[in-house]
Structures are given as C-alpha cells and as structure tokens.
Enzyme design. Structure first.
Site, PDB file in Angstrom:
ATOM      1  N   GLU A  40       0.825  -1.213   0.000  1.00 52.98           N
ATOM      2  CA  GLU A  40       0.000   0.000   0.000  1.00 52.98           C
ATOM      3  C   GLU A  40       0.860   1.264   0.000  1.00 52.98           C
ATOM      4  O   GLU A  40       1.840   1.356   0.740  1.00 52.98           O
ATOM      5  CB  GLU A  40      -0.886  -0.009   1.250  1.00 52.98           C
ATOM      6  CG  GLU A  40      -1.747   1.225   1.424  1.00 52.98           C
ATOM      7  CD  GLU A  40      -2.410   1.287   2.802  1.00 52.98           C
ATOM      8  OE1 GLU A  40      -3.438   1.973   2.924  1.00 52.98           O
ATOM      9  OE2 GLU A  40      -1.899   0.656   3.748  1.00 52.98           O
ATOM     10  N   LYS A 134      -9.896   2.693  -1.261  1.00 55.05           N
ATOM     11  CA  LYS A 134      -9.964   2.120   0.084  1.00 55.05           C
ATOM     12  C   LYS A 134     -11.193   2.635   0.831  1.00 55.05           C
ATOM     13  O   LYS A 134     -11.397   3.847   0.977  1.00 55.05           O
ATOM     14  CB  LYS A 134      -8.687   2.488   0.833  1.00 55.05           C
ATOM     15  CG  LYS A 134      -8.529   1.853   2.216  1.00 55.05           C
ATOM     16  CD  LYS A 134      -7.189   2.276   2.794  1.00 55.05           C
ATOM     17  CE  LYS A 134      -6.935   1.697   4.166  1.00 55.05           C
ATOM     18  NZ  LYS A 134      -5.639   2.158   4.720  1.00 55.05           N
ATOM     19  N   CYS A 173      -5.193  -2.931   3.498  1.00 52.47           N
ATOM     20  CA  CYS A 173      -4.694  -2.683   4.851  1.00 52.47           C
ATOM     21  C   CYS A 173      -5.786  -2.717   5.922  1.00 52.47           C
ATOM     22  O   CYS A 173      -6.293  -3.791   6.268  1.00 52.47           O
ATOM     23  CB  CYS A 173      -3.924  -1.363   4.868  1.00 52.47           C
ATOM     24  SG  CYS A 173      -2.810  -1.150   6.297  1.00 52.47           S
TER      25      CYS A 173
END
Length: 284
Positions: A40, A134, A173
């Site tokens: 990421e 995200k 993540c």
C-alpha cells in the site's frame, strides 16, 4: 496461479522517481509469476502525509501506472500495483495552488477533497483493468480520514489465466479489520483476496491473525503484502504472507525487504467450498 509478493522497504530519503524505478525493476524480475503484488501507498509513503500532495497522481496516467504497465507487459503478468494517492483533476489543480501541502488543501464546494487511497490492477497487456478506492480509512479522525475520501464500491474482478479465469477481490490494509467487506467480496465471486498494506510493526501480530482469519472464514486464498522499513516516523511490520483457503500460509516473509512466491491452487479453493459447504449455512 503463481503469485509473487514484493515486500518493499523504503525510507524518507528515497525520491518517488527512484522508488518507482526500483519497484518496477523488482516486478520485471518476476518472470514466472501470473500475479505480482506490491504494498500500500509505497509511491507516496504510507505515513508521510505531508508528501502526499506532491506525490498524488492520476491512477490511469501517473508515473506509477506508466512504469508498472510497462513492467506488466515485459513479463506478461497481472500486476497489482499496491496503492497510490489518487487525485482527480480538481484536486490536482488545487494542490498546485496550495503549494502541494495536502494538509492545507481546502475542501471543494461539495465538501470533498478529491483525494483517495486507490489500488491499481494492471493486465499483462499493460491495461488498467480495475481500481479500488480504500473504503476504511485508518487514523481515528486524523491521517487518512482527515485528508482522503472514503471509497464506496466493493471491487471483484475476473482475470484470465492460462489455466482459466479466477476472480480477485480487492481490499487494502485497515480493511482487514472489517469482515463484512470480505463477505461482500465473497458474494461478488472472489476466490483470491489481494490486500496490500502499510501495517506498522507494533500491531503486526494482528495483521497476521486477521489475514489468516479472512482466508479461513471466507474460503478464499489471501495475498497479504505489507511494507518493510522505516518511514514517516513509523517502523513497518513486514510479515507478508500468501495464504490458502484453509488459512494455512503457503509462503511467509520476515520483517525486512524480500520477495515471497507461492502457487495458489484455485481448483482446491473450489473443491474445499464443495467438500465443506459451511458458506451455505449463512443465516445473516
């Protein structure tokens, strides 16, 4: 499906251009892979918030896509480029006006900033075939929640391999802490979950446990690729893993920069779902 996971390490002293060139060279070395995955926010720095303005890019035309598109074509593999700070046209113009200080960037009239943490999936042809913004932003009101917009869409994409198609589910993540997202990816057809991360060292045990849990409960393989090294005042956790659909690691990394690889048996994922049909017993 042969997967290579590049656990990239970087420091604050490395320029974005040098980092992208180095990462592209590592991708080009993975000539036996069907899928190569990076961590990421490695082009921008996962915790170097003040650099995000200068390192923001258009995901379809920026320096990260340009370099990794060429690398994907060179090796004939899918490349998951980790994630970048995506800026739309409005944000790119306003960043220039704000001297690229993302912390000083005023909101747009609609209340947004026009910035996202966006992952890129590139085909062997070099085409950008999917992006994922995200959904769950880490920072408890600071960092990502303060500076970036939240994504809204669950993204599962079918890729074509020599042995046949397989569907990848994309997450990033902090998303790992929200199992409902992964149920959504499962319902969208995901068989392999790809999770790039910049997960800090103090909570790396959580990272390992959650990645295995998402594999086990969703009957999906997981490619969990973390960052190594030290940047933005934060020690990264490393410990990337390629995990089968029974929650067993096929390959694991330590704390330092490294590349791990493993073969994911997609047919075995499908057989496991048939032989142990727990997913059919879902009630909620």
């Amino acid at each position: 499906m042969r997967v290579s996971a590049i656990q990239l390490s970087y420091s604050d002293s490395e320029s974005q251009a040098d980092r992208i060139a180095r990462a592209a060279a590592l991708v080009r070395a993975q000539r036996s892979a069907d899928l190569v995955v990076l961590p990421e926010l490695w082009p921008a720095g996962g915790f170097t918030y003040r650099d995000w303005g200068r390192r923001a890019e258009d995901p379809a035309t920026g320096p990260t896509f340009t370099a990794l598109s060429a690398a994907a074509q060179a090796i004939g593999a899918y490349v998951h480029a980790g994630s970048v700070i995506e800026a739309d046209e409005r944000a790119l113009a306003r960043l220039a006006e704000a001297d690229y200080d993302v912390t000083a960037l005023p909101e747009l009239p609609d209340g947004s900033r026009g910035l996202w943490n966006t992952s890129l999936l590139i085909a062997p042809t070099g085409e950008l075939v999917a992006t994922y913004r995200k959904i769950h932003r880490f920072g408890f009101g600071s960092g990502e929640p303060k500076l970036l917009e939240a994504g809204e869409d669950i993204v599962a994409v079918e890729v074509q391999l020599p042995e046949g198609p397989v569907t990848l589910g994309l997450a990033t993540c902090y998303d790992l802490r929200f199992p409902e997202l992964f149920r959504g990816l499962l319902d969208a057809g995901a068989e392999v979950l790809v999770v790039p991360a910049a997960w800090p060292a103090p909570r790396v045990a959580d990272w390992e446990l959650l990645a295995r849990a998402r594999a086990l409960e969703d009957f999906c393989a997981v490619v969990a690729v973390n960052t190594a090294g030290y940047h933005g005042g934060m020690q990264m956790g490393g410990h990337s893993a390629i995990i089968d659909a029974a929650g067993r690691p096929l390959a694991q990394a330590g704390a330092d920069e490294t590349i791990i690889a493993a073969d994911i048996d997609v047919a075995a994922i499908r057989r496991r779902r048939e032989d142990f049909p727990a997913l059919a017993d879902r009630r909620l």
